[in-house]
Write a protein that holds these residues in place. Structure first.
Motif, mmCIF file in Angstrom:
data_model
loop_
_atom_site.group_PDB
_atom_site.id
_atom_site.type_symbol
_atom_site.label_atom_id
_atom_site.label_comp_id
_atom_site.label_asym_id
_atom_site.label_seq_id
_atom_site.Cartn_x
_atom_site.Cartn_y
_atom_site.Cartn_z
ATOM 1 N N TRP A 83 -9.761 -33.702 6.540
ATOM 2 C CA TRP A 83 -8.380 -33.302 6.248
ATOM 3 C C TRP A 83 -8.121 -33.342 4.748
ATOM 4 O O TRP A 83 -7.515 -32.438 4.181
ATOM 5 C CB TRP A 83 -7.383 -34.215 6.970
ATOM 6 C CG TRP A 83 -6.010 -34.063 6.407
ATOM 7 C CD1 TRP A 83 -5.096 -33.117 6.718
ATOM 8 C CD2 TRP A 83 -5.425 -34.869 5.376
ATOM 9 N NE1 TRP A 83 -3.966 -33.285 5.950
ATOM 10 C CE2 TRP A 83 -4.147 -34.350 5.118
ATOM 11 C CE3 TRP A 83 -5.852 -35.980 4.643
ATOM 12 C CZ2 TRP A 83 -3.297 -34.901 4.164
ATOM 13 C CZ3 TRP A 83 -5.005 -36.526 3.707
ATOM 14 C CH2 TRP A 83 -3.749 -35.990 3.474
ATOM 15 N N GLY A 84 -8.583 -34.420 4.081
ATOM 16 C CA GLY A 84 -8.369 -34.561 2.642
ATOM 17 C C GLY A 84 -9.004 -33.430 1.858
ATOM 18 O O GLY A 84 -8.388 -32.873 0.937
ATOM 19 N N CYS A 85 -10.222 -33.058 2.231
ATOM 20 C CA CYS A 85 -10.894 -31.941 1.556
ATOM 21 C C CYS A 85 -10.113 -30.648 1.759
ATOM 22 O O CYS A 85 -9.920 -29.862 0.820
ATOM 23 C CB CYS A 85 -12.327 -31.793 2.070
ATOM 24 S SG CYS A 85 -13.400 -33.162 1.576
ATOM 25 N N CYS A 105 -3.724 -33.590 -4.544
ATOM 26 C CA CYS A 105 -4.641 -34.706 -4.816
ATOM 27 C C CYS A 105 -3.915 -36.044 -4.704
ATOM 28 O O CYS A 105 -4.475 -37.010 -4.174
ATOM 29 C CB CYS A 105 -5.259 -34.550 -6.205
ATOM 30 S SG CYS A 105 -6.480 -33.237 -6.313
ATOM 31 N N VAL A 108 -3.387 -36.795 -0.953
ATOM 32 C CA VAL A 108 -4.653 -37.180 -0.322
ATOM 33 C C VAL A 108 -5.060 -38.584 -0.775
ATOM 34 O O VAL A 108 -5.482 -39.413 0.043
ATOM 35 C CB VAL A 108 -5.760 -36.145 -0.628
ATOM 36 C CG1 VAL A 108 -7.128 -36.666 -0.233
ATOM 37 C CG2 VAL A 108 -5.452 -34.829 0.081
ATOM 38 N N THR A 112 -5.371 -41.431 2.123
ATOM 39 C CA THR A 112 -6.730 -41.910 2.404
ATOM 40 C C THR A 112 -6.916 -43.348 1.919
ATOM 41 O O THR A 112 -7.571 -44.143 2.594
ATOM 42 C CB THR A 112 -7.812 -40.995 1.792
ATOM 43 O OG1 THR A 112 -7.585 -40.864 0.393
ATOM 44 C CG2 THR A 112 -7.824 -39.638 2.452
#
Length: 182
Positions: A83-85, A105, A108, A112
């Motif tokens: 998901w973060g990518c 960014c 995320v 995370t």
């Protein structure tokens, strides 16, 4: 960052580095919830509010103490990284003035880091329960301030910056916000 915020950050940051692993989430949250988004530092276009600085201190703790994920990297961990990518990739296609790559960014990083730090520090349900109980007590002073805010129309957290002193009205009623921006 004003002197009060700096004192809270340094105190909670040191506590985060020194408390037993099981209480690290409580120290992280204590250093985050009492500060407004107006407190922190800016480096070029990157905003680092106190809660994000506390996440960085948490990461430093994990590295220094050699703490790791109990049970290794699992499917949910992989899904969160995926998901973060995707969120960072999608950030390239958003309006850079409002929600561009820097915003993506930051989001995320926040999500995370919270996920992985809590996963590293809370290894069983008893530790989760203990932290939830502590958090409930930690929120009592904010609840009291918000009740006072609703009664007086003044936000005590405004001295830290980032939230207005005078409480906003919504549908004819005062809307308390405490240290939270909304």
């Amino acid at each position: 960052m004003n002197p009060i915020a700096l004192l809270v950050f340094v105190t909670c940051g040191m506590a985060l580095l020194m408390v037993p692993r099981k209480w690290a989430p409580a120290a992280l949250l204590a250093g985050s919830i009492y500060m407004t988004l107006g407190q922190g530092i800016e480096i070029a276009t990157i905003r680092l509010p106190v809660y994000r600085l506390m996440l960085m201190v948490g990461l430093i703790r994990v590295i220094i103490k050699g703490e790791s994920l109990p049970g290794g990297f699992n499917l949910i961990d992989k899904m969160l990284v995926g998901w973060g990518c995707w969120a960072i990739f999608a950030g390239f296609f958003h309006d850079p003035e409002r929600a561009g790559i820097i915003n993506s960014c930051g989001t995320v990083f926040n999500l995370t880091m919270v996920y992985f730090l809590v996963r590293i520090w809370c290894t069983d349900l008893d530790e989760v329960r203990d932290n939830i109980i502590f958090i409930a007590f930690l929120l009592v002073p904010i609840a009291i301030e918000m009740v006072m805010e609703k009664a007086t129309g003044k936000n005590l957290f405004s001295v830290l910056g980032g939230v207005p002193e005078n409480v906003a009205m919504r549908e004819g009623k005062l809307r308390a916000q405490g240290p939270f921006l909304h």
